[in-house]
Design a protein around this motif. Structure first.
Motif, PDB file in Angstrom:
ATOM      1  N   UNK A 175     -20.262 -30.446  51.693  1.00  0.00           N
ATOM      2  CA  UNK A 175     -21.541 -30.922  52.195  1.00  0.00           C
ATOM      3  C   UNK A 175     -22.449 -31.192  51.276  1.00  0.00           C
ATOM      4  N   UNK A 176     -23.512 -32.224  51.615  1.00  0.00           N
ATOM      5  CA  UNK A 176     -24.689 -32.334  50.790  1.00  0.00           C
ATOM      6  C   UNK A 176     -26.092 -32.580  51.737  1.00  0.00           C
ATOM      7  N   UNK A 177     -27.160 -32.068  51.108  1.00  0.00           N
ATOM      8  CA  UNK A 177     -28.623 -32.160  51.774  1.00  0.00           C
ATOM      9  C   UNK A 177     -29.507 -32.507  50.839  1.00  0.00           C
ATOM     10  N   UNK A 178     -30.489 -33.132  51.349  1.00  0.00           N
ATOM     11  CA  UNK A 178     -31.843 -33.305  50.980  1.00  0.00           C
ATOM     12  C   UNK A 178     -32.651 -32.227  51.452  1.00  0.00           C
ATOM     13  N   UNK A 179     -33.491 -31.389  50.520  1.00  0.00           N
ATOM     14  CA  UNK A 179     -34.148 -30.274  50.679  1.00  0.00           C
ATOM     15  C   UNK A 179     -35.588 -30.487  50.080  1.00  0.00           C
ATOM     16  N   UNK A 180     -36.650 -30.466  50.877  1.00  0.00           N
ATOM     17  CA  UNK A 180     -37.922 -30.527  50.343  1.00  0.00           C
ATOM     18  C   UNK A 180     -38.800 -29.262  50.744  1.00  0.00           C
ATOM     19  N   UNK A 181     -39.563 -28.772  49.665  1.00  0.00           N
ATOM     20  CA  UNK A 181     -40.485 -27.706  49.886  1.00  0.00           C
ATOM     21  C   UNK A 181     -41.917 -28.301  49.246  1.00  0.00           C
TER      22      UNK A 181
ATOM     23  N   UNK B  31     -22.983 -23.270  45.813  1.00  0.00           N
ATOM     24  CA  UNK B  31     -24.192 -24.108  46.001  1.00  0.00           C
ATOM     25  C   UNK B  31     -24.735 -24.747  44.802  1.00  0.00           C
ATOM     26  N   UNK B  32     -24.470 -26.304  44.586  1.00  0.00           N
ATOM     27  CA  UNK B  32     -25.257 -26.796  43.363  1.00  0.00           C
ATOM     28  C   UNK B  32     -26.475 -27.272  43.858  1.00  0.00           C
ATOM     29  N   UNK B  33     -27.676 -27.094  42.967  1.00  0.00           N
ATOM     30  CA  UNK B  33     -28.749 -27.618  43.195  1.00  0.00           C
ATOM     31  C   UNK B  33     -29.081 -28.598  42.339  1.00  0.00           C
ATOM     32  N   UNK B  34     -29.682 -29.752  42.991  1.00  0.00           N
ATOM     33  CA  UNK B  34     -29.984 -31.092  42.147  1.00  0.00           C
ATOM     34  C   UNK B  34     -31.371 -31.334  42.357  1.00  0.00           C
ATOM     35  N   UNK B  35     -32.187 -31.544  41.172  1.00  0.00           N
ATOM     36  CA  UNK B  35     -33.623 -31.989  41.128  1.00  0.00           C
ATOM     37  C   UNK B  35     -33.690 -33.629  41.325  1.00  0.00           C
ATOM     38  N   UNK B  36     -34.757 -34.008  42.158  1.00  0.00           N
ATOM     39  CA  UNK B  36     -34.849 -35.367  42.457  1.00  0.00           C
ATOM     40  C   UNK B  36     -36.238 -35.881  42.017  1.00  0.00           C
ATOM     41  N   UNK B  37     -37.121 -35.272  42.504  1.00  0.00           N
ATOM     42  CA  UNK B  37     -38.694 -35.723  42.606  1.00  0.00           C
ATOM     43  C   UNK B  37     -39.642 -34.637  42.715  1.00  0.00           C
ATOM     44  N   UNK B  38     -40.736 -34.945  41.891  1.00  0.00           N
ATOM     45  CA  UNK B  38     -41.912 -33.964  42.395  1.00  0.00           C
ATOM     46  C   UNK B  38     -42.111 -33.032  41.254  1.00  0.00           C
ATOM     47  N   UNK B  39     -42.473 -31.756  41.696  1.00  0.00           N
ATOM     48  CA  UNK B  39     -42.875 -30.571  40.807  1.00  0.00           C
ATOM     49  C   UNK B  39     -41.395 -29.655  40.881  1.00  0.00           C
TER      50      UNK B  39
ATOM     51  N   UNK C  74     -34.128 -27.652  34.233  1.00  0.00           N
ATOM     52  CA  UNK C  74     -32.988 -28.257  34.209  1.00  0.00           C
ATOM     53  C   UNK C  74     -32.779 -29.210  35.527  1.00  0.00           C
ATOM     54  N   UNK C  75     -31.876 -30.039  35.290  1.00  0.00           N
ATOM     55  CA  UNK C  75     -31.705 -31.173  36.436  1.00  0.00           C
ATOM     56  C   UNK C  75     -30.588 -30.373  37.553  1.00  0.00           C
TER      57      UNK C  75
ATOM     58  N   UNK D 105     -47.359 -27.352  44.868  1.00  0.00           N
ATOM     59  CA  UNK D 105     -46.307 -28.461  44.533  1.00  0.00           C
ATOM     60  C   UNK D 105     -45.827 -28.958  45.663  1.00  0.00           C
ATOM     61  N   UNK D 106     -44.912 -29.943  45.379  1.00  0.00           N
ATOM     62  CA  UNK D 106     -43.844 -30.723  46.544  1.00  0.00           C
ATOM     63  C   UNK D 106     -42.701 -31.062  45.578  1.00  0.00           C
ATOM     64  N   UNK D 107     -41.454 -30.539  45.920  1.00  0.00           N
ATOM     65  CA  UNK D 107     -40.449 -30.642  45.371  1.00  0.00           C
ATOM     66  C   UNK D 107     -39.380 -31.139  46.052  1.00  0.00           C
ATOM     67  N   UNK D 108     -38.732 -32.335  45.945  1.00  0.00           N
ATOM     68  CA  UNK D 108     -37.394 -32.904  46.507  1.00  0.00           C
ATOM     69  C   UNK D 108     -36.190 -32.479  45.626  1.00  0.00           C
ATOM     70  N   UNK D 109     -35.363 -31.924  46.196  1.00  0.00           N
ATOM     71  CA  UNK D 109     -33.926 -31.449  45.485  1.00  0.00           C
ATOM     72  C   UNK D 109     -32.868 -31.621  46.638  1.00  0.00           C
ATOM     73  N   UNK D 110     -31.610 -31.522  46.113  1.00  0.00           N
ATOM     74  CA  UNK D 110     -30.501 -31.598  46.831  1.00  0.00           C
ATOM     75  C   UNK D 110     -29.547 -30.547  46.638  1.00  0.00           C
ATOM     76  N   UNK D 111     -28.864 -30.199  47.792  1.00  0.00           N
ATOM     77  CA  UNK D 111     -28.090 -29.108  47.543  1.00  0.00           C
ATOM     78  C   UNK D 111     -26.564 -29.638  47.898  1.00  0.00           C
ATOM     79  N   UNK D 112     -25.559 -29.396  46.906  1.00  0.00           N
ATOM     80  CA  UNK D 112     -24.250 -29.804  47.541  1.00  0.00           C
ATOM     81  C   UNK D 112     -23.704 -28.335  47.645  1.00  0.00           C
ATOM     82  N   UNK D 113     -22.599 -28.123  48.561  1.00  0.00           N
ATOM     83  CA  UNK D 113     -21.826 -26.915  48.915  1.00  0.00           C
ATOM     84  C   UNK D 113     -20.489 -27.321  48.980  1.00  0.00           C
ATOM     85  N   UNK D 114     -19.669 -26.356  48.438  1.00  0.00           N
ATOM     86  CA  UNK D 114     -18.241 -26.503  48.353  1.00  0.00           C
ATOM     87  C   UNK D 114     -17.431 -25.005  48.541  1.00  0.00           C
ATOM     88  N   UNK D 115     -16.632 -24.876  49.644  1.00  0.00           N
ATOM     89  CA  UNK D 115     -16.415 -25.543  50.554  1.00  0.00           C
ATOM     90  C   UNK D 115     -17.705 -25.690  51.448  1.00  0.00           C
TER      91      UNK D 115
END
Length: 169
Positions: free
Chosen positions: A49-55, A70-78, A106-107, A126-136
């Motif tokens: 599964x994957x999500x967008x996550x905003x703090x 859970x793999x975290x991915x950086x997209x935008x912001x702080x 790191x990305x 700050x404002x941070x947009x990241x993504x999280x991919x989870x497997x299973x």
């Protein structure tokens, strides 16, 4: 390098984000149609599964754990700091951010299944947009929010950080 701040209300609207129980905002963007079965159980799970996550607005992701990597991915912001408590008591902080602009960022980073973790914007404003991919794939039935006091008792050396990022009671 000075960059323009992202507008959290615009991100929430455009990405159709909803409040997350651990803090911040999210939306599931992917759920694999294929299923997997863990070796130790019979119940099937989505493979990934994957999500967008905003703090934003000083919110943090409270201490929690899940039964999958859970793999975290950086997209935008702080930059965002992902704090991980390993079973042996070690605290590891991963700074997610634009690794092309910041040597300390790191990305992507991984939180291993079963580790307690919490996240916050490096700059509290700050404002941070990241993504999280989870497997299973992520299931709320496997989501465990820390009970206030339990992590402090287990990891007293990290009491201040644990208390600061405790879930709301």
């Amino acid at each position: 390098m000075q960059r323009e701040r992202i507008d959290s209300s615009e991100i929430i609207r455009r990405l159709k984000l909803e409040p997350h129980p651990e803090g911040g905002f999210f939306r599931e963007t992917y759920r694999a149609s294929g299923n997997v079965v863990r070796e130790d159980e019979r119940e099937t799970r989505s493979a990934s599964t994957a999500i967008y996550f905003l703090l934003c607005d000083g919110a943090h992701s409270a201490w929690h754990r899940i039964r999958s990597d859970e793999v975290w991915h950086f997209y935008a912001g702080d930059p965002i700091d992902v704090h991980v408590l390993k079973a042996n008591g070690t605290l590891v902080t991963h700074r997610l951010g634009n690794a092309l602009d910041r040597a300390d960022a790191v990305f992507q980073t991984v939180v291993e299944a079963g580790d307690w973790f919490a996240a916050e914007c490096h700059d509290r404003e700050g404002v941070s947009l990241v993504g999280c991919t989870v497997a299973p794939g992520f299931e709320f039935s496997e989501f465990e929010l820390a009970v206030p006091g339990t992590l402090e008792a287990r990891y007293p050396q990290h009491r201040e950080l644990i208390q600061r990022l405790n879930p709301e009671v």
